[in-house]
Structure formats: structure tokens, C-alpha cells
Design a protein around this motif. Sequence first.
Motif, PDB file in Angstrom:
ATOM      1  N   TRP A  41     -31.409  36.161  35.580  1.00 39.66           N
ATOM      2  CA  TRP A  41     -30.565  35.684  36.685  1.00 39.66           C
ATOM      3  C   TRP A  41     -30.478  36.780  37.745  1.00 39.66           C
ATOM      4  O   TRP A  41     -30.172  37.934  37.448  1.00 39.66           O
ATOM      5  CB  TRP A  41     -29.177  35.370  36.136  1.00 39.66           C
ATOM      6  CG  TRP A  41     -28.215  34.692  37.060  1.00 39.66           C
ATOM      7  CD1 TRP A  41     -27.904  33.368  37.092  1.00 39.66           C
ATOM      8  CD2 TRP A  41     -27.387  35.314  38.069  1.00 39.66           C
ATOM      9  NE1 TRP A  41     -26.944  33.113  38.054  1.00 39.66           N
ATOM     10  CE2 TRP A  41     -26.610  34.283  38.673  1.00 39.66           C
ATOM     11  CE3 TRP A  41     -27.225  36.627  38.515  1.00 39.66           C
ATOM     12  CZ2 TRP A  41     -25.689  34.542  39.689  1.00 39.66           C
ATOM     13  CZ3 TRP A  41     -26.331  36.876  39.539  1.00 39.66           C
ATOM     14  CH2 TRP A  41     -25.568  35.846  40.115  1.00 39.66           C
ATOM     15  N   PHE A  42     -30.714  36.401  39.017  1.00 41.77           N
ATOM     16  CA  PHE A  42     -30.676  37.364  40.113  1.00 41.77           C
ATOM     17  C   PHE A  42     -29.624  37.043  41.165  1.00 41.77           C
ATOM     18  O   PHE A  42     -29.147  37.942  41.854  1.00 41.77           O
ATOM     19  CB  PHE A  42     -32.048  37.445  40.789  1.00 41.77           C
ATOM     20  CG  PHE A  42     -33.108  38.034  39.918  1.00 41.77           C
ATOM     21  CD1 PHE A  42     -33.299  39.401  39.851  1.00 41.77           C
ATOM     22  CD2 PHE A  42     -33.896  37.219  39.126  1.00 41.77           C
ATOM     23  CE1 PHE A  42     -34.267  39.956  39.035  1.00 41.77           C
ATOM     24  CE2 PHE A  42     -34.875  37.754  38.296  1.00 41.77           C
ATOM     25  CZ  PHE A  42     -35.053  39.127  38.245  1.00 41.77           C
ATOM     26  N   ALA A  43     -29.302  35.777  41.312  1.00 39.65           N
ATOM     27  CA  ALA A  43     -28.340  35.333  42.323  1.00 39.65           C
ATOM     28  C   ALA A  43     -27.889  33.935  41.936  1.00 39.65           C
ATOM     29  O   ALA A  43     -28.550  33.277  41.120  1.00 39.65           O
ATOM     30  CB  ALA A  43     -28.981  35.333  43.711  1.00 39.65           C
ATOM     31  N   PRO A  44     -26.782  33.463  42.479  1.00 37.85           N
ATOM     32  CA  PRO A  44     -26.355  32.101  42.159  1.00 37.85           C
ATOM     33  C   PRO A  44     -27.475  31.094  42.405  1.00 37.85           C
ATOM     34  O   PRO A  44     -28.030  31.007  43.503  1.00 37.85           O
ATOM     35  CB  PRO A  44     -25.180  31.873  43.118  1.00 37.85           C
ATOM     36  CG  PRO A  44     -24.621  33.247  43.333  1.00 37.85           C
ATOM     37  CD  PRO A  44     -25.815  34.151  43.359  1.00 37.85           C
ATOM     38  N   GLY A  45     -27.855  30.392  41.343  1.00 45.56           N
ATOM     39  CA  GLY A  45     -28.914  29.394  41.445  1.00 45.56           C
ATOM     40  C   GLY A  45     -30.317  29.960  41.418  1.00 45.56           C
ATOM     41  O   GLY A  45     -31.285  29.198  41.563  1.00 45.56           O
TER      42      GLY A  45
END
Length: 306
Positions: free
Chosen positions: A111-115
Motif C-alpha cells: 500500500w502506497f496511498a489511499p486506493g
Amino acid sequence: MSQPSTGLLATGTVWTSGSATLALAASDGTIRQQPLSLGQLVGWNLHGPRRCIGTWNGETRRQQLCPHRHPIEVDASASQCPPCQAADPGRRFARGDDLTDPRTFGLYLAWFAPGLIKVGLTAVDRGNDRLTEQAAVAFTWLAEGPLPAVRRAERLISGLGEFGESVRRDRKVSAWWHLGEPQQRIAQLRDAWHRTVPQIAGDARLTVARPRMCDLADTYGLNTRPSSPAREIGPLRVDVTLVGRISAVAGSDLILDTIAGPGLLNTRTLAGWTLTSADVRGAAAPPMRALNLVGTHEQNVPETLF
């Protein structure tokens, strides 16, 4: 300026067991590691010309320095000349040219950013190092097994269209100030795990992992909202002195608090310069320019990534 005999060639940022270091190669290829810790005051004098870093030899644990000492553009994020790129084992691996590695490999969602979640793989014996090198803010394992089976599962998942195999640097860094709460990203990862695992559960060569979520924001100094720089450090050039205190470090990027204010330093642009220690007292301001992340991406693929 000629390169001083006491200088060491910067070859890149390396993550080991949750700690970042700057790898520095001596003239015989031996590597020294300078810690890049949160709150640490660092200082380097740059000596040139900037040149190709060569390739990493995993068997001898030495840097195979470029025999041609090929010059590299001062602002390029790639730090290898074309012949060394072609010979680099990590690049061959990334292209899928070599599936003979006998180690056990793990498949993960990062995961790197929302969505924004990607699928990837790494050798199990490397632990979390591949995730920290990519600046993944959180991750979960999906499965493990031999390399051909894990690579096949990776391509199957990415082929479904929801999770890609790469994330641009601009999207990673831009998200640092909009990460939201840890429980939100963990919930997104858990949901992604439950949607993804059924796609690969039928492969007898894979062992499916339980849904175990890991958050790395504290490791990088991102849960405390680092200084938001409007500028980046650069362009680097001969005789530049860099001095600053590290307020965040994730992947290959540092936020340095300098006497000119906070600046983002992409350590990929530091690779290829010969460095000597700088006096951190009364240092001049480093070169700064407006921060523009649009379209920037990662080009180096060191062997140790996998």
C-alpha cells in the motif's frame, strides 16, 4: 576537480531490517554503510565527475566498478552506463529473463496511498527489505513458493487490472502528507487480500499466507507528518556541500532539514558522486529548486531488491 583518494563512491540507499544506509564503495569495490537514521545530522562534500557505479556482485559482496568510468549526467536518476545496465543481474531479473533462483519467494500486496496498492515479489530470506526499499507504507503477504510459481501468480494478479506491478515515484512521495489513519490503510489491505487470494489458491506450488498486515509509516518518520518541502535539493554538481538533519527517510528519498529549510533529496541522484565527510558546522545552503514530482519514476534495479 579530481577525485580525492579518501573519497568513496556513493552507490545508493540500502535497507536492511528496517534501517536505511547509504552504500559507499572504495576503489577495490568493498562497501561501507553510512546510517541514514531519523534525526541524524549528515554532511557530504561532492567530488566529480559523476560516473557509473558499476554492478553489485552478490557472490563476492563487492561493487564491480565500471571499467570504463563512464560519465553520468549530473541530474539523471539512473546511475549506470548502458553496458553496466545490460550486465546487471537485478535488471535481468526484473525483465523476467532469469527464473532459476532456487530460493523461496514471497508474493505481497503493498500500500502506497489511499486506493493505490501494487503486487510484487521478493525472496523470503530478505524479509521486509524489498518493501522498505520501495517505500511501501503498509503491506501484507499473499503466498510463498518457488520463483516460477510466484512470478506466474504476480502476473495473474496484475493482469486482472486492479493492482499493478509498479508505482511511480511521484505518486509515492506526493502521498506522504495524505496518508490518513493507519487503520484505514490496514482495512484497505485486508480487503484486497480477501479479494486476491482466491485467484491464486488453486496453485499447488504456492503456500497461501494468513492475512497479516504490517504498517511501516513509523519506520520512515511519516506518522508524525514530516516537514512538507516546497523545494528539492538539486541539481547536484562538483564541489556542492550537503548538510542537513533527516526528518524522514523512505525508499530512496530523504527529507533534509537544512539552513535553507526542508528539502527533498532523491538519493538516486547522489549515486555516482565521490563523497567525503563535510563539516556540519556553519555549512552553506545546498542548491535548491522548486519541487516538481510529476512523471518522475525509479530507474535503478539493484540486484539486492529481490
